[in-house]
Design a protein around this motif. Sequence first.
Motif, PDB file in Angstrom:
ATOM      1  N   HIS A 288       0.721  -1.332   0.014  1.00 40.70           N
ATOM      2  CA  HIS A 288      -0.018  -0.117   0.135  1.00 40.70           C
ATOM      3  C   HIS A 288       0.931   1.057   0.039  1.00 40.70           C
ATOM      4  CE1 HIS A 288      -3.985  -1.697   1.464  1.00 40.70           C
ATOM      5  NE2 HIS A 288      -3.586  -2.246   0.331  1.00 40.70           N
ATOM      6  N   GLU A 289       0.329   2.341  -0.870  1.00 42.83           N
ATOM      7  CA  GLU A 289       0.961   3.413  -0.690  1.00 42.83           C
ATOM      8  C   GLU A 289       0.303   4.487   0.088  1.00 42.83           C
ATOM      9  OE1 GLU A 289       2.908   4.135  -4.373  1.00 42.83           O
ATOM     10  OE2 GLU A 289       3.092   6.067  -4.158  1.00 42.83           O
ATOM     11  N   GLU A 290       0.919   5.258   1.032  1.00 43.81           N
ATOM     12  CA  GLU A 290       0.430   6.142   1.837  1.00 43.81           C
ATOM     13  C   GLU A 290       0.404   7.451   1.063  1.00 43.81           C
ATOM     14  OE1 GLU A 290      -0.886   4.868   4.396  1.00 43.81           O
ATOM     15  OE2 GLU A 290       0.381   2.929   4.258  1.00 43.81           O
ATOM     16  N   GLU A 291      -0.301   8.427   1.492  1.00 44.15           N
ATOM     17  CA  GLU A 291      -0.473   9.858   1.089  1.00 44.15           C
ATOM     18  C   GLU A 291       0.839  10.290   0.865  1.00 44.15           C
ATOM     19  OE1 GLU A 291      -3.267  12.259   2.852  1.00 44.15           O
ATOM     20  OE2 GLU A 291      -4.936  10.977   2.011  1.00 44.15           O
ATOM     21  N   ASP A 292       1.708  10.307   1.934  1.00 41.42           N
ATOM     22  CA  ASP A 292       3.311  10.784   1.773  1.00 41.42           C
ATOM     23  C   ASP A 292       4.296  10.051   1.092  1.00 41.42           C
ATOM     24  OD1 ASP A 292       3.627   8.237   3.122  1.00 41.42           O
ATOM     25  OD2 ASP A 292       4.571   9.301   5.054  1.00 41.42           O
ATOM     26  N   SER A 296       3.864   0.270   2.460  1.00 43.70           N
ATOM     27  CA  SER A 296       3.948  -0.630   3.527  1.00 43.70           C
ATOM     28  C   SER A 296       3.261  -1.951   2.958  1.00 43.70           C
ATOM     29  CB  SER A 296       3.090  -0.229   4.832  1.00 43.70           C
ATOM     30  OG  SER A 296       2.029   0.216   4.557  1.00 43.70           O
ATOM     31  N   VAL A 297       3.667  -2.939   3.436  1.00 45.97           N
ATOM     32  CA  VAL A 297       3.027  -4.411   3.310  1.00 45.97           C
ATOM     33  C   VAL A 297       1.619  -4.531   4.302  1.00 45.97           C
ATOM     34  CG1 VAL A 297       3.273  -6.875   3.173  1.00 45.97           C
ATOM     35  CG2 VAL A 297       5.104  -5.610   2.563  1.00 45.97           C
ATOM     36  N   ASP A 298       0.647  -4.900   3.214  1.00 49.12           N
ATOM     37  CA  ASP A 298      -0.529  -5.199   3.988  1.00 49.12           C
ATOM     38  C   ASP A 298      -1.067  -6.648   3.883  1.00 49.12           C
ATOM     39  OD1 ASP A 298      -3.272  -5.373   4.969  1.00 49.12           O
ATOM     40  OD2 ASP A 298      -4.445  -3.690   3.666  1.00 49.12           O
ATOM     41  N   GLN A 451      11.640   0.970   2.690  1.00 42.76           N
ATOM     42  CA  GLN A 451      11.087   1.663   1.559  1.00 42.76           C
ATOM     43  C   GLN A 451      11.929   1.163   0.404  1.00 42.76           C
ATOM     44  OE1 GLN A 451       8.281   3.144   1.417  1.00 42.76           O
ATOM     45  NE2 GLN A 451       8.092   2.440   3.764  1.00 42.76           N
ATOM     46  N   GLN A 452      13.239   0.968   0.493  1.00 42.51           N
ATOM     47  CA  GLN A 452      14.047   0.556  -0.403  1.00 42.51           C
ATOM     48  C   GLN A 452      13.770  -0.859  -0.833  1.00 42.51           C
ATOM     49  OE1 GLN A 452      16.102   2.438  -2.337  1.00 42.51           O
ATOM     50  NE2 GLN A 452      16.063   0.678  -3.747  1.00 42.51           N
ATOM     51  N   LEU A 453      13.444  -1.599  -0.086  1.00 43.68           N
ATOM     52  CA  LEU A 453      13.137  -3.328  -0.416  1.00 43.68           C
ATOM     53  C   LEU A 453      11.917  -3.130  -1.025  1.00 43.68           C
ATOM     54  CD1 LEU A 453      13.901  -4.953   3.049  1.00 43.68           C
ATOM     55  CD2 LEU A 453      14.994  -5.372   1.046  1.00 43.68           C
ATOM     56  N   LEU A 454      10.774  -2.397  -0.713  1.00 43.53           N
ATOM     57  CA  LEU A 454       9.385  -2.364  -1.292  1.00 43.53           C
ATOM     58  C   LEU A 454       9.591  -1.980  -2.591  1.00 43.53           C
ATOM     59  CD1 LEU A 454       7.232  -1.489   1.661  1.00 43.53           C
ATOM     60  CD2 LEU A 454       7.578  -3.658   0.827  1.00 43.53           C
ATOM     61  N   ALA A 455      10.308  -0.730  -2.740  1.00 42.97           N
ATOM     62  CA  ALA A 455      10.864  -0.273  -4.112  1.00 42.97           C
ATOM     63  C   ALA A 455      11.505  -1.442  -5.115  1.00 42.97           C
ATOM     64  CB  ALA A 455      11.669   0.896  -4.202  1.00 42.97           C
ATOM     65  N   ASP A 456      12.216  -2.180  -4.538  1.00 38.86           N
ATOM     66  CA  ASP A 456      12.743  -3.069  -5.360  1.00 38.86           C
ATOM     67  C   ASP A 456      11.943  -4.323  -5.701  1.00 38.86           C
ATOM     68  OD1 ASP A 456      15.318  -1.674  -5.118  1.00 38.86           O
ATOM     69  OD2 ASP A 456      16.280  -2.934  -3.789  1.00 38.86           O
ATOM     70  N   MET A 457      11.205  -4.460  -4.729  1.00 35.50           N
ATOM     71  CA  MET A 457       9.976  -5.796  -5.010  1.00 35.50           C
ATOM     72  C   MET A 457       9.435  -5.253  -6.215  1.00 35.50           C
ATOM     73  SD  MET A 457       8.091  -7.243  -1.720  1.00 35.50           S
ATOM     74  CE  MET A 457       8.971  -7.329  -0.535  1.00 35.50           C
ATOM     75  N   LEU A 458       8.910  -4.054  -6.158  1.00 35.24           N
ATOM     76  CA  LEU A 458       7.719  -3.716  -6.961  1.00 35.24           C
ATOM     77  C   LEU A 458       8.623  -3.467  -8.640  1.00 35.24           C
ATOM     78  CD1 LEU A 458       5.735  -0.975  -4.955  1.00 35.24           C
ATOM     79  CD2 LEU A 458       4.961  -3.249  -6.260  1.00 35.24           C
ATOM     80  N   ALA A 459       9.932  -3.209  -8.514  1.00 34.92           N
ATOM     81  CA  ALA A 459      10.664  -3.267  -9.748  1.00 34.92           C
ATOM     82  C   ALA A 459      10.865  -4.669 -10.337  1.00 34.92           C
ATOM     83  CB  ALA A 459      11.894  -2.593  -9.566  1.00 34.92           C
ATOM     84  N   LEU A 460      10.540  -5.583  -9.668  1.00 30.93           N
ATOM     85  CA  LEU A 460      10.776  -7.110 -10.346  1.00 30.93           C
ATOM     86  C   LEU A 460      10.180  -7.417 -11.400  1.00 30.93           C
ATOM     87  CD1 LEU A 460      11.145  -9.142  -6.840  1.00 30.93           C
ATOM     88  CD2 LEU A 460      13.023  -8.488  -8.414  1.00 30.93           C
ATOM     89  N   PRO A 461       8.894  -6.984 -11.652  1.00 28.48           N
ATOM     90  CA  PRO A 461       8.040  -7.188 -12.681  1.00 28.48           C
ATOM     91  C   PRO A 461       8.637  -6.884 -14.087  1.00 28.48           C
ATOM     92  CG  PRO A 461       6.687  -7.079 -10.998  1.00 28.48           C
ATOM     93  CD  PRO A 461       7.812  -6.494 -10.606  1.00 28.48           C
ATOM     94  N   ASP A 462       9.183  -5.524 -13.965  1.00 22.85           N
ATOM     95  CA  ASP A 462       9.662  -4.886 -15.147  1.00 22.85           C
ATOM     96  C   ASP A 462      11.121  -5.512 -15.406  1.00 22.85           C
ATOM     97  OD1 ASP A 462       7.423  -3.538 -15.669  1.00 22.85           O
ATOM     98  OD2 ASP A 462       8.406  -1.484 -14.665  1.00 22.85           O
ATOM     99  N   GLN A 463      11.795  -5.885 -14.411  1.00 23.71           N
ATOM    100  CA  GLN A 463      13.221  -6.454 -14.578  1.00 23.71           C
ATOM    101  C   GLN A 463      12.911  -7.629 -15.326  1.00 23.71           C
ATOM    102  OE1 GLN A 463      14.521  -5.873 -10.555  1.00 23.71           O
ATOM    103  NE2 GLN A 463      15.752  -4.088 -11.104  1.00 23.71           N
ATOM    104  N   ILE A 464      11.969  -8.541 -14.692  1.00 25.95           N
ATOM    105  CA  ILE A 464      11.778  -9.803 -15.304  1.00 25.95           C
ATOM    106  C   ILE A 464      11.413  -9.769 -16.805  1.00 25.95           C
ATOM    107  CG2 ILE A 464      10.318 -12.126 -15.342  1.00 25.95           C
ATOM    108  CD1 ILE A 464       9.913 -11.628 -12.419  1.00 25.95           C
TER     109      ILE A 464
END
Length: 628
Positions: A288-292, A296-298, A451-464
């Motif tokens: 989930h992305e907060e307003e700021d 975070s993982v939900d 935050q860095q881990l979550l950003a890296d995780m979200l980048a995985l699909p494009d990297q694949i």
Amino acid sequence: MCGIVGYVGVKQAAPILLDGLQKLEYRGYDSAGIAVRDAQAEHIEVVKAKGRLKNLMDMTDAGRAVRGSCGIGHTRWATHGEPSTLNAHPHYSREKRVVVVHNGIIENYQELRAKLTRKGYAFETQTDTETVALLLDCYYAEAAEKGLSPRERALFAIRNMMIRVRGSYALGILFGDQPGALYAARKDSPLIVGRCDGELRGHMIASDVPAVLNYTRSVVYIDNLEIACLTQDELRLYNVDCEEIEKPFTEIKWDAAAAEKGGYEHFMMKEISEQPRAVRDTLSPRIHEEEDGSRSVDLSELGLTDDDLRAVSRVTLIGCGSAYHVGVVGRAVIERLSRVPCEVDLASEFRYRDPMLEENALVIVISQSGETADSLAALRLCKERGVRTLAIVNVVGSSIAREADATLYTWAGPEISVATTKAYSTQLAALYLLAVKLSSVRGTLDAAREQQLLADMLALPDQIEQILADKERVQWFANKMSACRDVFFIGRGLDYAISLEGSLKLKEISYIHSEAYAAGELKHGTISLIEDGVLVVALATQPDLFEKVVSNMVEVRSRGAYLFGLTLCGQYAIEDAANFTVYVPRTDPLFATSLAVIPLQLLAYYISCARGLDVDKPRNLAKSVTVE
Ligand code: M6R
């Protein structure tokens, strides 16, 4: 493993049964058969053939030659008795008074066989299933003497059979004197009932969803020790005490096309290509992305509070085959991030070591199918011991998903190819989410790193996606190496975990001998197998272990090995030791498995194609292993 389909309705049954069985071919089988009857007639026609379903199609003119609107069909994967027409299902008692198809294993079949023989029954096959047919016949005859109605007779026979039989079963049953009725029962082997509307009006049974997708999306999952009675217009469900029960229909969300090849030559390549989508679907709804702008993982879907997660004193990961390999990665990632002690075990071994399970342990069972017999048994043992269980499963409504205390679904969609690819990748993604969540609530992760881990995780699909765009390079290498006889996959730490999966992928679909080795272990014995031309695939994605792996590469190269080096972009020193190199995009080293596994899947796929093998249905293997 075996597959079951059944239909009773207004349409001719045989073409529907054959079509359904075709959809289950991916599960692996060695013979097939159908039993069909007219809804008004007592005669049941049984046709069986050894080998591919095509043989049965040819014998029956694609089903057109077998008339009748009620029937059951089966693809068999031999367990008791050789693969043969005789041992193929359906099996039946004298004069086809009872005809059955069966998935699973009857453990006490020898004892039952002896008893039935003493009662005058003669057996014609070597199967455990014939015992069920004859046992049902025996109880059905006993029920007839009691003056019960046809349905009561059937329920009496099925119930008593269920009480006497030990083992696992999903059964489709026809009784000779009940035209227009089809019965089903289940214990520990998946079974669904579907309702067909409109011009197909009627009901179906199947062991797996793809078999019914062309006819219905509306299904009921049959649970253990439940019985179903189906006619064209009616579905009645009973518990083992023959009391009628109500169960809701579930709408299958899968698109039938999702279980088709969609223009690809093989399901495996289709599924490899679907990984960016599958990983994205598994990750995105749970980050989930907060307003700021912070993320975070939900995982509220699990019903576990932060306090529950904080209380976890040990994590045990369990699975078979590739799911176990995911567990090996999970152990490293969870331990490193959350500092919770973590262990991983093969589901087929777990029960036999009388595992020590702490009160606050969390057992995570990983399974694509959700039906793997050993994984299910391990889950049940943990539940018996009162330990909290969590399943990471792909097939919605499967046994493991329903029996675990909580389920984290991987949204890979139907995986048909026996060699898992997209399910493996989504299982990894699910474990990353869990690892970050655990670490976050336990305070072992600082905000910036999270935050860095979550950003890296979200980048995985494009990297694949990026890696897949360059698949022809791996194809070129695969073509060149397709005749090799021995392959070693080596790595340290997480790279060893990736090696395990790369090696399994290769051997299961190319039939080339291959082994995964912790690189540091080679010189303790195995290096003696290295000689001129042996292919060694060296994984070196972990910066802290990079130099050590390169040293191991040099050791084997100097003994004649041909080196395929796989690392992250930027670690170019690998070229000092490798003959051929593949780079994958940079990510957090903890997530490198998700990227490094892609070229290994491609390597196995292209080698299998180059050798002209049946990529999607490798010999001796089944998609879902529902026997122990
Ligand atoms: O359905 P599951 O994930 O429980 O299956 C476990 C293994 O049978 C499975 O991963 C198997 O090893 C695959 N064929 C590997 O590609």
